[in-house]
Structures are given as structure tokens and as C-alpha cells.
Write a protein that holds these residues in place. Structure first.
Motif, PDB file in Angstrom:
ATOM      1  N   UNK A 292       0.838  -1.196   0.000  1.00 37.70           N
ATOM      2  CA  UNK A 292       0.000   0.000   0.000  1.00 37.70           C
ATOM      3  C   UNK A 292       0.875   1.249   0.000  1.00 37.70           C
ATOM      4  N   UNK A 293       0.639   2.118  -0.981  1.00 36.56           N
ATOM      5  CA  UNK A 293       1.304   3.406  -1.002  1.00 36.56           C
ATOM      6  C   UNK A 293       0.456   4.512  -0.403  1.00 36.56           C
ATOM      7  N   UNK A 294      -0.853   4.227  -0.228  1.00 38.38           N
ATOM      8  CA  UNK A 294      -1.756   5.282   0.256  1.00 38.38           C
ATOM      9  C   UNK A 294      -2.929   4.660   0.998  1.00 38.38           C
ATOM     10  N   UNK A 295      -3.320   5.306   2.092  1.00 36.69           N
ATOM     11  CA  UNK A 295      -4.604   5.052   2.765  1.00 36.69           C
ATOM     12  C   UNK A 295      -5.286   6.404   2.926  1.00 36.69           C
ATOM     13  N   UNK A 296      -6.572   6.488   2.570  1.00 40.96           N
ATOM     14  CA  UNK A 296      -7.247   7.789   2.553  1.00 40.96           C
ATOM     15  C   UNK A 296      -8.705   7.653   2.956  1.00 40.96           C
ATOM     16  N   UNK A 297      -9.259   8.768   3.424  1.00 41.63           N
ATOM     17  CA  UNK A 297     -10.665   8.848   3.818  1.00 41.63           C
ATOM     18  C   UNK A 297     -11.331   9.931   2.984  1.00 41.63           C
ATOM     19  N   UNK A 298     -12.373   9.570   2.231  1.00 41.61           N
ATOM     20  CA  UNK A 298     -13.104  10.525   1.404  1.00 41.61           C
ATOM     21  C   UNK A 298     -14.048  11.372   2.229  1.00 41.61           C
ATOM     22  N   UNK A 299     -14.131  12.690   1.883  1.00 41.13           N
ATOM     23  CA  UNK A 299     -14.910  13.621   2.698  1.00 41.13           C
ATOM     24  C   UNK A 299     -15.881  14.493   1.910  1.00 41.13           C
ATOM     25  N   UNK A 300     -15.956  14.322   0.595  1.00 39.76           N
ATOM     26  CA  UNK A 300     -16.744  15.250  -0.224  1.00 39.76           C
ATOM     27  C   UNK A 300     -18.216  14.829  -0.220  1.00 39.76           C
ATOM     28  N   UNK A 301     -19.044  15.561   0.519  1.00 37.42           N
ATOM     29  CA  UNK A 301     -20.463  15.214   0.639  1.00 37.42           C
ATOM     30  C   UNK A 301     -21.258  15.624  -0.598  1.00 37.42           C
ATOM     31  N   UNK A 302     -20.656  16.373  -1.506  1.00 42.92           N
ATOM     32  CA  UNK A 302     -21.303  16.669  -2.785  1.00 42.92           C
ATOM     33  C   UNK A 302     -21.144  15.523  -3.778  1.00 42.92           C
ATOM     34  N   UNK A 303     -20.365  14.509  -3.413  1.00 41.18           N
ATOM     35  CA  UNK A 303     -20.220  13.303  -4.227  1.00 41.18           C
ATOM     36  C   UNK A 303     -20.753  12.143  -3.401  1.00 41.18           C
ATOM     37  N   UNK A 304     -21.897  11.621  -3.785  1.00 39.19           N
ATOM     38  CA  UNK A 304     -22.520  10.530  -3.046  1.00 39.19           C
ATOM     39  C   UNK A 304     -22.846   9.326  -3.934  1.00 39.19           C
ATOM     40  N   UNK A 305     -22.519   9.406  -5.217  1.00 36.99           N
ATOM     41  CA  UNK A 305     -22.804   8.294  -6.115  1.00 36.99           C
ATOM     42  C   UNK A 305     -21.554   7.884  -6.866  1.00 36.99           C
ATOM     43  N   UNK A 306     -21.470   6.603  -7.171  1.00 37.01           N
ATOM     44  CA  UNK A 306     -20.331   6.058  -7.899  1.00 37.01           C
ATOM     45  C   UNK A 306     -20.511   6.345  -9.381  1.00 37.01           C
ATOM     46  N   UNK A 307     -19.430   6.864 -10.025  1.00 40.51           N
ATOM     47  CA  UNK A 307     -19.524   7.251 -11.427  1.00 40.51           C
ATOM     48  C   UNK A 307     -18.555   6.509 -12.333  1.00 40.51           C
TER      49      UNK A 307
END
Length: 368
Positions: A292-307
Motif C-alpha cells: 500500500x502506497x496510500x490510505x485515505x478517507x473521502x470527505x466530499x459530501x457533494x459526491x454521493x454516487x459512484x460514477x
């Protein structure tokens, strides 16, 4: 021109990059489709006193290369003009603008891998210079029919989705992004000095060391849209398993139902419901691709659907994502690879993150 394009250009030049007089800016458009945004950025960069240079990639450039009689060495040889710009510009804006995000998936894996190396060499230069604070870079996207179709939207719907996620419809987009940045800073301050992180849920049971590693604030500077905090876990510390809840896309290939098992930092078992051969081949690219090179937590509540577009999907508020392969040096990661492949796990139904024994995150929300 859609007024939102001009607003987006103003925010990118003046906030995301904070372009200074005399600084060189490479505007790298990945297809002619994004010329309206490239043109707006060009104008705004001049207005800011910068020195903008535009490189527009030919339509279907990678497909033409892969279908030609080129050898693997030819396919992997980096463009010297782009390499020079990546090595010398103070700022870069990369505009993703594919008409067919899955266009490369049907080509032989060895040719895909060679072409991926062509792109990866530039990304490695970028990451090295970013870590040394020699380069400021922002990746963004221009709406196309291809992205809209992949997301199950009309082009107009996708435009509204994209500009909404970028907050350019706000009366003051910069103030909106500054608020995001400040909210991240509070979280990062709490995480500073912590040593051990556990992620638990129906689809994940992982632990890793973050001892000595830094969390970075993705608040509209390095990606646009943005919305995450991320770090690089200690390379040999990751143990457990994860079943990613969304399809994962890499170099135009879709892989569904990925499940990875880690032992002492290495992926020791990898499965997929579809396109498992590509998953295994990518993990075997080099020695760093199974860490693993990265672990992250998404925070953008304006994005709620998978595209199906990772620039947006990894930011979904209430998810975590991990990237196998190349780590970001500014987090303290020392993992090197030609691969950097982000994969997403939904945490909104029962997921937890525990840091040094204290509950930090539950059901997709921060609880500190």
C-alpha cells in the motif's frame, strides 16, 4: 462558453495552484475535448502574471500507439517534451477528458503495461518534485459524453454533477474550499503523532502502522474536485483483508469484486469476480505494486454516487480508499512502483476506524 468553466479556471489558477508572476504553468489536456477549459486556464494564467504553456494530447493517442507495430520499448518511452516540462515547470494542471474511459481494456496486457509505464514515468517525476516542494500540481476533469455514459447520466446531468462537486456554483467557491481545508486541518491535528490504525466493517478488517507518517490535506489544491485526507502506511505493517465495494478501474480496465489479503505489508492473496487476470498482472508489475502506497478517507459530501471516474469516486464522503503501488513522499511513504491504483470501500453501513484504541470514525462520519 459555460460560465462555470471560466469560474473553474479562476479557482484553479488563483486558489488551487496560487500561480505567481513569472512561474511556468503546463496545461496538459488529455484530449482536444477539453480545449474550452484549457483556453480559459491559459487566459487566467496570463492574468495572474504566469507563463502558461499548453500541451493537448491527440485524440485516441494511446489507442493508435497500441494498435501500431510499435515494440514494447517504443510504447514505454516517455515523451521528452512532456518530461522536460514535468522537470522544469513550477506548476502543472492536468485535464482528464476521455471520450471512452475504457478504450484501452481490450489490448494485450504486455502492451497495456508498457504504455502504462510511459505514463508512470511522468507521475514519478511529479511525485518526487511535489515531495521536494518544487512543484504544485492539480488534476481536474472536463465533462465528456464518455464520462457521462459511464456514470449513467446525460451530458447535462454530468456537467451539473461535476461543477457541483467542484463547488464552482457557490457564490464564493474559494471560501467553500477554504472551509473544507480547515475542517481537514482539525482532523489532521488530532491524527498527528498517532501510531496505529484499524479499519473494521462488513467488507474490511485491516490494521496498519502510521507511526512517523503524515496525513495530508486534500482541500482543493492537488485535485479538483477534492475532499480527502490521506497518508502512506508503514510499508511492512499492513495486515488483514479488504473486499472493495465498487469496481476498480486502472488504465481503462474494469475489475469487479476485488478482495486483497495482506501479511506484513504484502498482498499475499488477490481475488476478483471479473478480470482477475488483469489484477494479478498489475500487482506483479514490480516489487512495490503489492504494497500500500496510500490510505485515505473521502470527505466530499457533494459526491454521493459512484460514477466510474476515480477522480470523483475516491472522494465520496463516507468511504475509504487505498492505493497499491507508488506512495506520496510527502506523507513519509518510501514505496516505489510504476503502479498507483486506487480502490474504494464504502464505510457508511457499520464501518469503523479506530486510532490508537480510540474511535475516530463510524458509519462514514468522524466522531472526534
Amino acid at each position: 462558453m459555460d460560465n462555470r468553466i471560466q469560474t473553474m479556471a479562476q479557482v484553479l489558477v488563483n486558489y488551487s495552484l496560487a500561480l505567481q508572476p513569472g512561474e511556468k504553468l503546463l496545461i496538459r489536456a488529455l484530449s482536444p475535448e477539453s480545449q474550452p477549459l484549457a483556453q480559459a486556464l491559459y487566459e487566467e494564467a496570463f492574468n495572474a502574471g504566469g507563463l502558461p504553456f499548453v500541451y493537448i494530447q491527440m485524440q485516441q493517442e494511446d489507442e493508435v500507439a497500441l494498435e501500431s507495430g510499435a515494440s514494447l520499448d517504443q510504447l514505454s518511452t516517455v515523451n521528452p517534451m512532456l518530461k522536460l516540462m514535468y522537470e522544469t515547470c513550477e506548476t502543472i494542471i492536468r485535464i482528464e477528458s476521455s471520450q471512452n474511459p475504457r478504450a484501452l481494456s481490450g489490448y494485450p496486457l504486455d502492451r497495456q503495461r508498457a504504455r502504462a509505464q510511459y505514463h508512470s514515468e511522468l507521475i514519478q517525476i511529479q511525485m518526487r518534485r511535489e515531495a521536494a516542494k518544487e512543484l504544485r500540481r492539480c488534476t481536474t476533469q472536463f465533462p465528456t459524453f464518455g464520462y457521462a455514459q459511464a456514470a449513467g447520466m446525460s451530458l447535462r446531468q454530468y456537467e451539473d454533477f461535476l461543477y457541483g462537486a467542484c463547488k464552482v456554483e457557490h457564490d464564493d467557491p474559494v471560501a467553500a474550499w477554504k472551509a473544507v481545508y480547515q475542517s481537514h486541518e482539525r482532523l489532521i491535528e488530532w491524527l498527528t503523532g498517532k501510531k496505529h490504525l484499524q479499519v473494521k466493517g462488513d467488507h474490511i478488517d485491516l490494521e496498519m502502522s502510521i507511526d512517523g507518517r503524515l496525513f495530508k490535506n486534500a482541500g482543493g489544491k492537488e485535485n479538483f474536485p477534492d475532499g480527502e485526507i490521506f497518508t502512506g502506511p508503514v510499508e511492512d505493517s499492513v495486515n488483514g483483508w479488504v473486499r472493495f465495494t465498487y469496481p476498480a478501474y486502472y488504465q481503462g480496465n474494469e475489475v469487479k469484486g476485488i478482495e486483497l489479503k495482506f501479511k506484513d505489508g504484502l498482498v499475499v492473496d488477490a481475488k476478483a469476480q471479473a478480470n482477475e487476470e488483469f489484477l494479478i498482472a498489475t500487482l506483479d508489475t514490480d516489487a512495490g505494486a503489492r504494497r500500500l502506497g496510500e490510505f485515505a478517507i473521502g470527505t466530499n459530501r457533494d459526491i454521493q454516487q459512484f460514477t466510474g471516474s476515480i477522480l470523483f469516486d475516491e472522494k465520496i464522503g463516507g468511504t475509504v480508499h487505498m492505493a497499491v503501488g507508488q506512495g506520496y513522499g510527502e506523507t513519509g511513504s518510501v514505496n516505489n512502483s510504476f503502479v498507483h491504483w486506487d480502490m474504494i470501500c464504502d464505510m457508511r453501513q457499520g464501518g469503523e476506524i479506530i486510532v490508537d484504541g480510540e474511535l475516530f470514525y463510524k458509519n462514514g462520519e468522524f466522531v472526534i
